[in-house]
Scaffold this motif. Structure first.
Motif, PDB file in Angstrom:
ATOM      1  N   VAL A 276       0.835  -1.201   0.000  1.00 51.93           N
ATOM      2  CA  VAL A 276       0.000   0.000   0.000  1.00 51.93           C
ATOM      3  C   VAL A 276       0.867   1.247   0.000  1.00 51.93           C
ATOM      4  CG1 VAL A 276      -1.631   1.356   1.378  1.00 51.93           C
ATOM      5  CG2 VAL A 276      -2.001  -1.103   1.075  1.00 51.93           C
ATOM      6  N   ARG A 277       1.903   1.261   0.840  1.00 53.30           N
ATOM      7  CA  ARG A 277       2.792   2.426   0.876  1.00 53.30           C
ATOM      8  C   ARG A 277       3.505   2.622  -0.458  1.00 53.30           C
ATOM      9  NH1 ARG A 277       3.641   0.352   6.037  1.00 53.30           N
ATOM     10  NH2 ARG A 277       5.480  -0.799   5.341  1.00 53.30           N
ATOM     11  N   GLU A 278       3.874   1.508  -1.081  1.00 55.04           N
ATOM     12  CA  GLU A 278       4.545   1.608  -2.380  1.00 55.04           C
ATOM     13  C   GLU A 278       3.619   2.214  -3.425  1.00 55.04           C
ATOM     14  OE1 GLU A 278       6.557  -1.351  -5.742  1.00 55.04           O
ATOM     15  OE2 GLU A 278       6.098  -2.102  -3.733  1.00 55.04           O
ATOM     16  N   VAL A 279       2.356   1.768  -3.439  1.00 50.49           N
ATOM     17  CA  VAL A 279       1.382   2.314  -4.380  1.00 50.49           C
ATOM     18  C   VAL A 279       1.126   3.790  -4.085  1.00 50.49           C
ATOM     19  CG1 VAL A 279      -1.036   2.203  -5.117  1.00 50.49           C
ATOM     20  CG2 VAL A 279       0.286   0.097  -4.838  1.00 50.49           C
TER      21      VAL A 279
ATOM     22  N   ARG B  83       3.989   5.781  -5.413  1.00 50.97           N
ATOM     23  CA  ARG B  83       4.088   5.755  -6.878  1.00 50.97           C
ATOM     24  C   ARG B  83       3.063   6.672  -7.518  1.00 50.97           C
ATOM     25  NH1 ARG B  83       3.713  -0.081  -9.336  1.00 50.97           N
ATOM     26  NH2 ARG B  83       5.504  -0.260  -7.928  1.00 50.97           N
ATOM     27  N   TYR B  84       1.835   6.718  -6.945  1.00 51.01           N
ATOM     28  CA  TYR B  84       0.757   7.493  -7.572  1.00 51.01           C
ATOM     29  C   TYR B  84       0.319   8.664  -6.697  1.00 51.01           C
ATOM     30  CZ  TYR B  84       0.545   3.235 -10.375  1.00 51.01           C
ATOM     31  OH  TYR B  84       0.859   2.172 -11.197  1.00 51.01           O
ATOM     32  N   ALA B  85       1.256   9.209  -5.946  1.00 49.94           N
ATOM     33  CA  ALA B  85       0.917  10.313  -5.037  1.00 49.94           C
ATOM     34  C   ALA B  85       0.373  11.520  -5.788  1.00 49.94           C
ATOM     35  CB  ALA B  85       2.154  10.712  -4.231  1.00 49.94           C
ATOM     36  N   ASP B  86       0.786  11.706  -7.025  1.00 46.49           N
ATOM     37  CA  ASP B  86       0.342  12.870  -7.794  1.00 46.49           C
ATOM     38  C   ASP B  86      -0.890  12.595  -8.648  1.00 46.49           C
ATOM     39  OD1 ASP B  86       2.499  14.303  -6.776  1.00 46.49           O
ATOM     40  OD2 ASP B  86       3.842  13.634  -8.396  1.00 46.49           O
ATOM     41  N   ASP B  87      -1.444  11.397  -8.538  1.00 48.45           N
ATOM     42  CA  ASP B  87      -2.610  11.019  -9.349  1.00 48.45           C
ATOM     43  C   ASP B  87      -3.637  10.343  -8.445  1.00 48.45           C
ATOM     44  OD1 ASP B  87      -4.452  10.247 -11.209  1.00 48.45           O
ATOM     45  OD2 ASP B  87      -3.024   9.244 -12.552  1.00 48.45           O
TER      46      ASP B  87
ATOM     47  N   LEU C 227      -4.500   6.424  -7.942  1.00 47.31           N
ATOM     48  CA  LEU C 227      -4.153   5.858  -6.643  1.00 47.31           C
ATOM     49  C   LEU C 227      -5.310   5.047  -6.073  1.00 47.31           C
ATOM     50  CD1 LEU C 227      -2.386   5.571  -4.122  1.00 47.31           C
ATOM     51  CD2 LEU C 227      -3.245   7.801  -3.354  1.00 47.31           C
ATOM     52  N   GLN C 228      -6.520   5.611  -6.088  1.00 50.02           N
ATOM     53  CA  GLN C 228      -7.680   4.903  -5.556  1.00 50.02           C
ATOM     54  C   GLN C 228      -7.944   3.618  -6.324  1.00 50.02           C
ATOM     55  OE1 GLN C 228      -9.331   5.626  -2.762  1.00 50.02           O
ATOM     56  NE2 GLN C 228      -7.881   7.308  -2.466  1.00 50.02           N
ATOM     57  N   GLY C 229      -7.814   3.681  -7.635  1.00 52.70           N
ATOM     58  CA  GLY C 229      -8.032   2.493  -8.446  1.00 52.70           C
ATOM     59  C   GLY C 229      -7.024   1.400  -8.157  1.00 52.70           C
ATOM     60  N   GLU C 230      -5.763   1.783  -8.018  1.00 51.34           N
ATOM     61  CA  GLU C 230      -4.715   0.796  -7.744  1.00 51.34           C
ATOM     62  C   GLU C 230      -4.885   0.179  -6.348  1.00 51.34           C
ATOM     63  OE1 GLU C 230      -2.420  -0.406  -9.695  1.00 51.34           O
ATOM     64  OE2 GLU C 230      -2.966   0.845 -11.418  1.00 51.34           O
ATOM     65  N   LEU C 231      -5.254   1.006  -5.388  1.00 47.34           N
ATOM     66  CA  LEU C 231      -5.468   0.477  -4.037  1.00 47.34           C
ATOM     67  C   LEU C 231      -6.642  -0.485  -4.009  1.00 47.34           C
ATOM     68  CD1 LEU C 231      -4.903   3.622  -1.771  1.00 47.34           C
ATOM     69  CD2 LEU C 231      -3.420   1.616  -2.015  1.00 47.34           C
ATOM     70  N   PHE C 232      -7.718  -0.136  -4.698  1.00 48.91           N
ATOM     71  CA  PHE C 232      -8.884  -1.012  -4.754  1.00 48.91           C
ATOM     72  C   PHE C 232      -8.515  -2.350  -5.387  1.00 48.91           C
ATOM     73  CE2 PHE C 232     -12.630  -2.670  -6.976  1.00 48.91           C
ATOM     74  CZ  PHE C 232     -13.523  -2.794  -5.913  1.00 48.91           C
ATOM     75  N   ALA C 233      -7.733  -2.298  -6.479  1.00 46.66           N
ATOM     76  CA  ALA C 233      -7.320  -3.527  -7.150  1.00 46.66           C
ATOM     77  C   ALA C 233      -6.436  -4.371  -6.243  1.00 46.66           C
ATOM     78  CB  ALA C 233      -6.592  -3.185  -8.448  1.00 46.66           C
ATOM     79  N   LEU C 234      -5.561  -3.721  -5.481  1.00 44.08           N
ATOM     80  CA  LEU C 234      -4.667  -4.436  -4.579  1.00 44.08           C
ATOM     81  C   LEU C 234      -5.452  -5.150  -3.484  1.00 44.08           C
ATOM     82  CD1 LEU C 234      -1.826  -5.101  -3.530  1.00 44.08           C
ATOM     83  CD2 LEU C 234      -1.853  -2.905  -2.314  1.00 44.08           C
ATOM     84  N   TYR C 235      -6.384  -4.424  -2.852  1.00 41.80           N
ATOM     85  CA  TYR C 235      -7.195  -5.033  -1.793  1.00 41.80           C
ATOM     86  C   TYR C 235      -8.063  -6.166  -2.346  1.00 41.80           C
ATOM     87  CZ  TYR C 235      -6.026  -1.423   1.638  1.00 41.80           C
ATOM     88  OH  TYR C 235      -5.373  -0.612   2.529  1.00 41.80           O
ATOM     89  N   ARG C 236      -8.630  -5.961  -3.527  1.00 41.95           N
ATOM     90  CA  ARG C 236      -9.507  -6.972  -4.103  1.00 41.95           C
ATOM     91  C   ARG C 236      -8.730  -8.247  -4.420  1.00 41.95           C
ATOM     92  NH1 ARG C 236     -12.490  -5.399  -9.563  1.00 41.95           N
ATOM     93  NH2 ARG C 236     -10.294  -5.343 -10.193  1.00 41.95           N
TER      94      ARG C 236
END
Length: 247
Positions: free
Chosen positions: A70-73, A76-80, A84-93
Motif C-alpha cells: 500500500v505504501r509503495e502504491v 508511486r501514484y501520489a500525484d494522481d 491511486l484509488q483504483g490501484e489500491l482497490f485492485a490491490l485489496y480486491r
C-alpha cells in the motif's frame, strides 16, 4: 413508536428466553438463578456473534500484511489521486482484504448489544427481571440507591472486575501502539494513539449509573471480549518460524 417496534419485539423475546433459562437454573443456582442466567445468556449471545469478530480480525491481518505494498502504491501514484484509488482497490480486491469490510462486523454487532442493554437496564422485557435478587439485592438496584447490606460489596466486586478488565485491555492497546512500525505516528494519529487506551475505562463510568443486572452483563461481555482478544490476537509464528519448529 412504530419505528422501535422491532427492537421492542427483540427485547421481549430475549427477556422470555432469559426467564426460561433462569427457571432451568433455579434447582442448581437457587436464588442466584437469574444472575447466573444473565451470565450464561450473555455468553451465548457473544458466541453467536463471535464469527463476526473472527472475520474482522482476519481482515485486519490481511490489510496489515498489505501495508508495504500500500505504501509503495501511495508513493508511486501520489500525484494522481484517481489512479491511486483504483490501484489500491485492485490491490485489496486481489488479496481479498476489503478495507471497508472491517467495519461490518462492528455494525452487525450493534443490534445485539442494543437489545442486551435495553433488556438489562429497563423493564421492557416484561419478565420482572429487575425485581429478581442476588444475595438479597434487587437486580434493578442502582449504586445511587445506596450501598447498605450486600449492595456495597456486590457493586465493589463488580466494579473491581471492570477496572481490572479495563486495565488489561488498555495495556494491550498501549503495547500495540508502541509496537515498532515503518512510520512513527504524528499529529492526530499520535493523539488518537494516546486516547484509545483510555476508552476501556469508560465501562467503569457507565457501570456507575446502570442497574446491577446491566452491570453483570457488562462484566460478562467485557470479560468475554478480553478473552476473545487475547486468543484471536495472540502473535502468530511466521512460515519460516513454523518450519523451524517442525524440524
Amino acid at each position: 413508536m412504530l419505528a422501535f417496534a422491532p427492537l421492542h419485539t427483540a427485547v421481549g423475546f430475549a427477556g422470555t428466553a432469559l426467564a426460561q433459562l433462569s427457571t432451568l437454573l433455579e434447582p442448581i443456582a437457587g436464588g442466584a438463578a437469574t444472575a447466573a442466567a444473565i451470565v450464561l445468556f450473555t455468553v451465548a449471545v457473544r458466541l453467536l456473534i463471535s464469527p463476526l469478530t473472527v472475520a474482522q480480525i482476519r481482515g485486519e491481518r490481511r490489510r496489515a500484511a498489505l501495508a508495504p505494498q500500500v505504501r509503495e502504491v501511495q508513493q508511486r501514484y501520489a500525484d494522481d489521486p484517481a489512479r491511486l484509488q483504483g490501484e489500491l482497490f485492485a490491490l485489496y480486491r486481489s488479496a481479498g482484504a476489503n478495507p471497508v469490510a472491517g467495519c461490518l462486523p462492528m455494525l452487525l454487532q450493534a443490534p445485539f448489544l442494543l437489545v442486551m442493554y435495553r433488556l438489562f437496564s429497563t423493564a421492557e422485557g416484561g419478565t420482572g427481571l429487575l425485581d429478581e435478587r442476588l444475595a438479597g439485592v434487587p437486580l434493578g438496584h442502582h449504586l445511587g440507591d445506596g450501598v447498605a447490606g450486600a449492595a456495597g460489596p456486590l457493586f465493589a466486586l463488580l466494579l473491581a472486575a471492570l477496572v481490572l478488565l479495563a486495565w488489561l485491555s488498555s495495556r494491550r492497546m498501549r503495547r500495540a501502539a508502541a509496537a515498532p512500525g515503518p512510520q512513527s505516528a504524528a499529529g492526530p494519529a499520535a493523539l488518537l494513539g494516546r486516547l484509545l487506551p483510555l476508552l476501556p475505562y469508560t465501562t467503569v463510568l457507565v457501570a456507575l449509573v446502570l442497574p446491577m443486572a446491566a452491570v453483570l452483563y457488562l462484566v460478562t461481555t467485557t470479560a468475554w471480549t478480553a478473552l476473545e482478544q487475547g486468543v484471536l490476537r495472540r502473535p502468530q509464528a511466521s512460515p519460516a518460524e513454523a518450519g523451524t519448529d517442525r524440524r
